[in-house]
Design a protein around this motif. Structure first.
Motif, short mmCIF file in Angstrom:
data_model
loop_
_atom_site.label_atom_id
_atom_site.label_comp_id
_atom_site.label_asym_id
_atom_site.label_seq_id
_atom_site.Cartn_x
_atom_site.Cartn_y
_atom_site.Cartn_z
N ILE A 1 -1.27 11.11 2.78
CA ILE A 1 -2.17 10.21 2.06
C ILE A 1 -3.62 10.41 2.50
N GLY A 2 -3.89 11.59 3.09
CA GLY A 2 -5.24 11.87 3.52
C GLY A 2 -5.65 10.94 4.65
N LEU B 1 0.83 -1.20 0.00
CA LEU B 1 0.00 0.00 0.00
C LEU B 1 0.87 1.25 0.00
N TYR B 2 1.92 1.23 0.81
CA TYR B 2 2.84 2.37 0.87
C TYR B 2 3.45 2.64 -0.50
N TYR B 3 3.84 1.59 -1.19
CA TYR B 3 4.41 1.73 -2.53
C TYR B 3 3.38 2.32 -3.49
N GLN B 4 2.17 1.80 -3.45
CA GLN B 4 1.14 2.27 -4.36
C GLN B 4 0.78 3.74 -4.13
N LEU B 5 0.85 4.17 -2.89
CA LEU B 5 0.45 5.53 -2.56
C LEU B 5 1.57 6.54 -2.76
N THR B 6 2.80 6.08 -2.80
CA THR B 6 3.93 7.02 -2.87
C THR B 6 4.71 6.94 -4.17
N THR B 7 4.34 6.05 -5.06
CA THR B 7 5.04 5.92 -6.34
C THR B 7 4.16 6.50 -7.44
N LEU C 1 7.73 1.25 9.72
CA LEU C 1 6.78 1.21 8.62
C LEU C 1 5.52 2.01 8.97
N LEU C 2 5.03 1.83 10.19
CA LEU C 2 3.84 2.57 10.61
C LEU C 2 4.13 4.07 10.62
N ALA C 3 5.33 4.45 11.07
CA ALA C 3 5.69 5.87 11.11
C ALA C 3 5.77 6.44 9.70
N ALA C 4 6.33 5.67 8.77
CA ALA C 4 6.43 6.14 7.38
C ALA C 4 5.05 6.37 6.78
N LEU C 5 4.13 5.46 7.03
CA LEU C 5 2.77 5.61 6.54
C LEU C 5 2.06 6.77 7.25
#
Length: 207
Positions: A101-102, A58-64, A92-96
């Motif tokens: 990402i609203g 999800l992180y990849y999809q939202l930030t790429t 990972l949680l902190a990065a998200l």
């Protein structure tokens, strides 16, 4: 003539060797996670391992820039016994949490074990209104203490998302899985008039 020259020739006594049959592979329940626009991820203790892969994706999809996603909302509920279990997953949680990402991701971490006195003092001294969570360091995701009330969680999420098929993905103990499956069926019945449903998937951990 062999179809693949990279393979060795069959042994001379091939007819005498036993037959080996292979079945699979079988995909994990989370392989269907992105088929849903609204997702509820629930994990207990080490059950967070497969869910971390989902969040990384999800992180990849939202930030790429080139990536795309149809996901509109992800609820992540993690119940664990102690603070140490949170540490390796905190980055990972902190990065998200820090990404713009609203309100796509909503994280709820629950500490169910007894807290040491030193940690209680640390929380009391460092937790401030508007500041990061004293346990996880996350700004938008407070830590809850005690066991999650899944009946209330399902009801709340279901009522917030009318006319929606919500994908529920769980990894944890057998007993909790049975409870969650029962809860999802209950709310499917109660929210039928709103065209809201929970599609339940599970993967049992070895905890």
């Amino acid at each position: 003539m062999r179809a693949n020259k990279a393979l060795p020739p069959p042994p001379a006594n091939a007819a005498q060797l036993p037959t080996i049959m292979v079945d699979g592979p079988y995909g994990a329940p989370t392989q269907d996670v992105f088929d849903y626009s609204h997702i509820l991820l629930i994990c207990g203790n080490i059950g967070v391992t497969p869910m971390s892969s989902v969040l990384k994706s999800l992180y990849y999809q939202l930030t790429t820039a080139k990536a795309s996603t149809s996901v509109k909302k992800v609820y992540f509920v993690w119940s664990c016994r102690d603070v140490q279990a949170l540490e390796w997953f905190r980055d990972l949680l902190a990065a998200l949490d820090m990404e713009d990402i609203g309100d796509i991701l909503e994280v709820r971490t629950y500490l169910t074990g007894q807290l040491p006195v030193s940690l209680i003092r640390n929380i009391a001294l460092n937790q401030s209104s508007g500041g990061p969570d004293a346990v996880t360091g996350l700004y938008r995701s407070p830590t809850y203490y005690g066991r999650p009330d899944f009946d209330s969680i399902f009801g709340e999420i279901g009522k917030r998302n009318p006319s929606t098929d919500i994908g529920v993905f769980f990894c944890g103990s057998r007993d909790l899985g049975r409870k969650l499956h029962k809860t999802s069926r209950k709310w499917n019945s109660e929210l039928k008039h709103r065209s809201t449903s929970f599609s339940y998937h599970e993967e049992r951990s070895t905890e």
